[in-house]
Enzyme design. Structure first.
Site, mmCIF file in Angstrom:
data_model
loop_
_atom_site.group_PDB
_atom_site.id
_atom_site.type_symbol
_atom_site.label_atom_id
_atom_site.label_comp_id
_atom_site.label_asym_id
_atom_site.label_seq_id
_atom_site.Cartn_x
_atom_site.Cartn_y
_atom_site.Cartn_z
ATOM 1 N N HIS A 38 0.838 -1.201 0.000
ATOM 2 C CA HIS A 38 0.000 0.000 0.000
ATOM 3 C C HIS A 38 0.877 1.258 0.000
ATOM 4 O O HIS A 38 0.638 2.202 -0.752
ATOM 5 C CB HIS A 38 -0.913 -0.031 1.233
ATOM 6 C CG HIS A 38 -1.745 1.191 1.411
ATOM 7 N ND1 HIS A 38 -3.048 1.271 0.966
ATOM 8 C CD2 HIS A 38 -1.477 2.382 1.980
ATOM 9 C CE1 HIS A 38 -3.536 2.451 1.253
ATOM 10 N NE2 HIS A 38 -2.600 3.155 1.883
ATOM 11 N N GLU A 39 1.899 1.256 0.821
ATOM 12 C CA GLU A 39 2.797 2.420 0.893
ATOM 13 C C GLU A 39 3.584 2.573 -0.406
ATOM 14 O O GLU A 39 3.781 3.682 -0.896
ATOM 15 C CB GLU A 39 3.752 2.283 2.074
ATOM 16 C CG GLU A 39 3.072 2.260 3.438
ATOM 17 C CD GLU A 39 2.118 3.421 3.641
ATOM 18 O OE1 GLU A 39 2.356 4.500 3.067
ATOM 19 O OE2 GLU A 39 1.116 3.255 4.356
ATOM 20 N N GLU A 50 -6.578 6.675 -1.382
ATOM 21 C CA GLU A 50 -6.409 5.532 -0.488
ATOM 22 C C GLU A 50 -6.982 4.266 -1.120
ATOM 23 O O GLU A 50 -6.358 3.207 -1.089
ATOM 24 C CB GLU A 50 -7.095 5.792 0.858
ATOM 25 C CG GLU A 50 -6.429 6.869 1.692
ATOM 26 C CD GLU A 50 -4.978 6.534 1.997
ATOM 27 O OE1 GLU A 50 -4.678 5.369 2.285
ATOM 28 O OE2 GLU A 50 -4.145 7.454 1.915
ATOM 29 N N HIS A 78 1.533 4.262 -2.896
ATOM 30 C CA HIS A 78 1.510 5.717 -2.742
ATOM 31 C C HIS A 78 2.717 6.351 -3.432
ATOM 32 O O HIS A 78 2.619 7.423 -4.022
ATOM 33 C CB HIS A 78 1.535 6.096 -1.261
ATOM 34 C CG HIS A 78 0.169 6.098 -0.628
ATOM 35 N ND1 HIS A 78 -0.930 6.628 -1.262
ATOM 36 C CD2 HIS A 78 -0.273 5.657 0.564
ATOM 37 C CE1 HIS A 78 -1.980 6.501 -0.478
ATOM 38 N NE2 HIS A 78 -1.623 5.904 0.642
#
Lengths: 481, 191
Positions: A145-146, A228, A149
């Site tokens: 997930h990071e 997100e 980003h």
């Protein structure tokens, strides 16, 4: 992947443009209401210069500021090989040119964030609490997930729109405060200027100063929440294993401790919003979630759990079902119709641990020892339907206790409830096969407790339906009637 | 009359220049895709080498504990040698050889389950994490590579980039497949 980056960039540019426009108009109106004849231009100039300076600071020093606010320490392959490996795997999966730096935040809370306004200076930070509680697959989900980003260029967007948002808020707050202070009317004498602005401009400036921060925030939050979801979708695409991220988010959401070191500017960078858990770990009310930078965690989990494939298409269709919203992922991304299969979970389910794996094993052992001590010390182990096992002292003095995770009310067993019908006590204790069978008669449908012949306390839950129970201490079988 | 010829010529030049620039853009895009595919392949190569380097260590560590599993060791070592031999081949050849190695490794790890002492060995634990990570890296590098291959192949087939691709002899790239044992057995998820 790069289509997503392109479309993200385009959307970011629109948001930047809108926020910039709001800022410029606000500056212009404020300027025009103060100084004549070129006040409007002065206002625009000063507002824009202000935002540019803040933006430059964020660009050149932002990452270091975030890391120092977050109290993060850099690690390498030697100090925590598994975490480093996982980050490297995700870097490969994303086809990202450079290995991000990896940081551990010395905090028991469970959270993670990414920085890197410039992609070549990106970094991923996770808390020590996260390493202690997540398995390899779960940690991989969070790291993915990071990483998403970073590759989707979200950090850049978050940082700069955060700066613009901050500038707008500060400017309008300053103006409104000054206006309330001087009462508006005395401004002419204060400035000593003969030329004065039209009252219509004054009113326009006032109204806009009230509206601008709200407007900017709506823009910002709408996009940041979407980011997100997009990062979740990208993470699934990278790992091909949505359950990892889902169960990690579940753990993060119920994590008992909240983060100590963050501020309003770094909060949007975390995987779950640290502002949403209060200092006692309680969730803030739904009212707050309207202004939240993050979508509700339970919705993110719901979407992840319903996925039947790892492609963007799969995520899009589930997203539309759950959220009843139309578009999340740009059409160009959805052109590829080939199925992206999910992968099987990896066999390693033990927590990663801050140091070498031994640390985690040691922690588990310590917890086991703690459990044994608690059991012998008269603690009850209450299983909740949500899967949490609570340790409750028998001397609590209450009849019920709420589950800290799901809030269900659990009824405590009353310790004085029953006594075992003992047969004749004359037989030898060493030979349990010779003694008459132990029998216990139930008296109610609720919790009941009695002691076994060996003195070990046995608790029957309201759900107990069997006709016999085995003592965990001596192994005797006790009939239940 | 002269004017109309001039205008016609100007238009012609404009069209030719426009088509040329368009072609250049497509060509540059194709080169970019091809380089991504090349880069992706070298990424896979790096990870496969990593796996090959890891295996002797793994076998050395396990040998002391698993004396009765000679066959397993031989199978792994042979599969490794075969995979290393295929190192310079086409994606298909490499894929086949690596599938053999994956199979042998999976069987090896299954056998390890019978040796709790080995599973507790610190050195082995470290190697096992390295192996897990390497398998993941290969899988993810393959994933990224195959995505890029698909993009390039689509460009080569689709109009109008197929014209440029034909002129400058861009060739379709081969997908890289390792038949993953665990992947094949992955349970069907039903909701």
């Amino acid at each position: 992947m790069w289509e997503l980056i392109e479309s993200n960039k385009r959307r970011s540019q629109w948001i930047f443009f809108a926020l910039f426009l709001i800022l410029a108009v606000l500056g212009g109106l404020i300027g025009a209401s103060f100084i004549e004849p070129y006040g409007a231009w002065w206002g625009v100039g000063i507002a824009v210069a202000f935002a540019l300076i803040l933006g430059a600071v964020a660009y050149w020093a932002g990452d270091d500021i975030v890391m120092s606010v977050g109290r993060a320490t850099r690690i390498n392959k030697e100090t925590s090989p598994q975490l480093y490996n996982i980050v490297e795997e995700m870097q490969i999966a994303a086809g990202f040119g450079r290995m991000p730096e990896v940081y551990i935040v010395a905090d028991d809370a469970m959270n993670a964030f990414a920085t890197g306004v410039r992609p070549e200076k990106s970094a991923i930070a996770v808390t020590a609490g996260l390493l202690d509680h997540l398995s390899r697959d779960e940690l991989q989900g969070v790291v993915a997930h990071e990483m998403s980003h970073i590759v989707n260029r979200d950090v850049l967007f978050m940082t700069f729109s955060g700066v613009l948002l901050g500038s707008i808020t500060m400017l309008s707050e300053g103006f409104l405060r000054g206006f309330a202070f001087t009462g508006g009317g005395s401004r002419r004498s204060r400035l000593g200027s003969s030329s004065r602005s039209h009252p219509a401009i004054m009113i326009a400036a006032l109204v806009f100063a009230l509206l601008a921060p709200l407007l900017a925030r709506i823009f910002y939050f709408a996009v940041s929440r979407k980011r997100e979801y997009l990062a979740d979708a990208t993470a699934v695409r990278l790992t091909r294993y949505p359950e990892g991220l889902a169960s990690a988010l579940e753990k993060l959401a119920v994590g008992p401790m909240s983060l100590e070191h963050y501020n309003r500017f770094t909060a949007p960078l975390f995987i779950v919003d640290p502002q949403e858990t209060g200092p006692d770990g309680a969730r803030k009310s739904a009212l707050f979630s309207a202004g939240s930078t993050h979508p509700p965690v339970h919705e993110r989990i719901q979407i992840l759990r319903k996925l039947s494939g790892a492609g963007f298409r799969d995520y899009q269709s589930v997203f539309m079902k759950v959220k009843k919203e139309a578009e999340l992922i740009p059409d160009r991304m959805l052109r590829d119709k080939s199925a992206v299969p999910l992968r099987a979970p990896s066999s390693d389910a033990s927590p990663v641990g801050a140091g070498p794996e031994k640390m985690a094993a040691k922690m588990d052992k310590l917890r086991d020892i703690g459990n044994i001590l608690m059991a012998t010390g008269g603690f009850l182990f209450l299983p909740c339907e949500c899967g949490l096992r609570m340790k409750v002292p028998q001397t609590l003095g209450k009849t019920s206790v709420p589950c800290p995770r799901c809030g269900r009310i659990l009824i405590l067993p009353s310790v004085t409830a029953g006594v075992v019908h003992l047969g004749s006590e004359a037989k030898k204790k060493d030979d349990p096969t010779d003694e008459p069978p132990s029998v216990y008669e139930r008296k109610s449908d609720g919790w009941e407790s009695f002691s076994c012949r060996c003195g070990y306390p046995i608790h029957l839950s309201p759900l107990f339906r069997s006709t016999a129970v085995t003592c965990r201490n001596c192994g005797r079988s006790i009939d239940i009637r | 009359m002269v004017w109309s010829i001039l205008v016609f010529l100007a238009l012609l030049v404009a069209v030719v220049v426009g088509v040329f620039l368009f072609g250049v853009a497509i060509y540059n895009g194709l080169v970019g895709f091809r380089n991504r595919v090349k880069n992706g392949w070298s990424q896979i190569d790096v990870q496969l080498k990593r796996r090959h380097d890891l295996i002797p260590n793994l076998v050395e560590t396990a040998k002391g504990y698993m004396q009765h599993e000679r066959e397993t060791f031989i199978r792994v070592t042979e599969a490794r040698a075969k995979a290393m031999g295929a190192g310079a081949g086409s994606p298909r050849e490499v894929g086949q050889a690596e599938t053999g190695l994956s199979d042998a490794l999976a069987k090896f790890l299954l056998t390890v389950e019978n040796y709790p002492e080995l599973k507790a060995n610190e050195n082995f634990l470290r190697l096992q994490e390295e192996l897990t990570s390497t398998e993941n890296r290969i899988a993810y590098a393959r994933q990224a590579y195959n995505d890029d291959v698909l993009l390039l192949n689509n460009k080569i087939e689709m109009f109008p980039s197929n014209i440029v691709a034909g002129m400058f002899q861009f060739h379709k790239a081969e997908f890289f497949q390792i038949e993953d044992v665990t992947e094949r057995k992955a349970p069907q998820v039903k909701f």
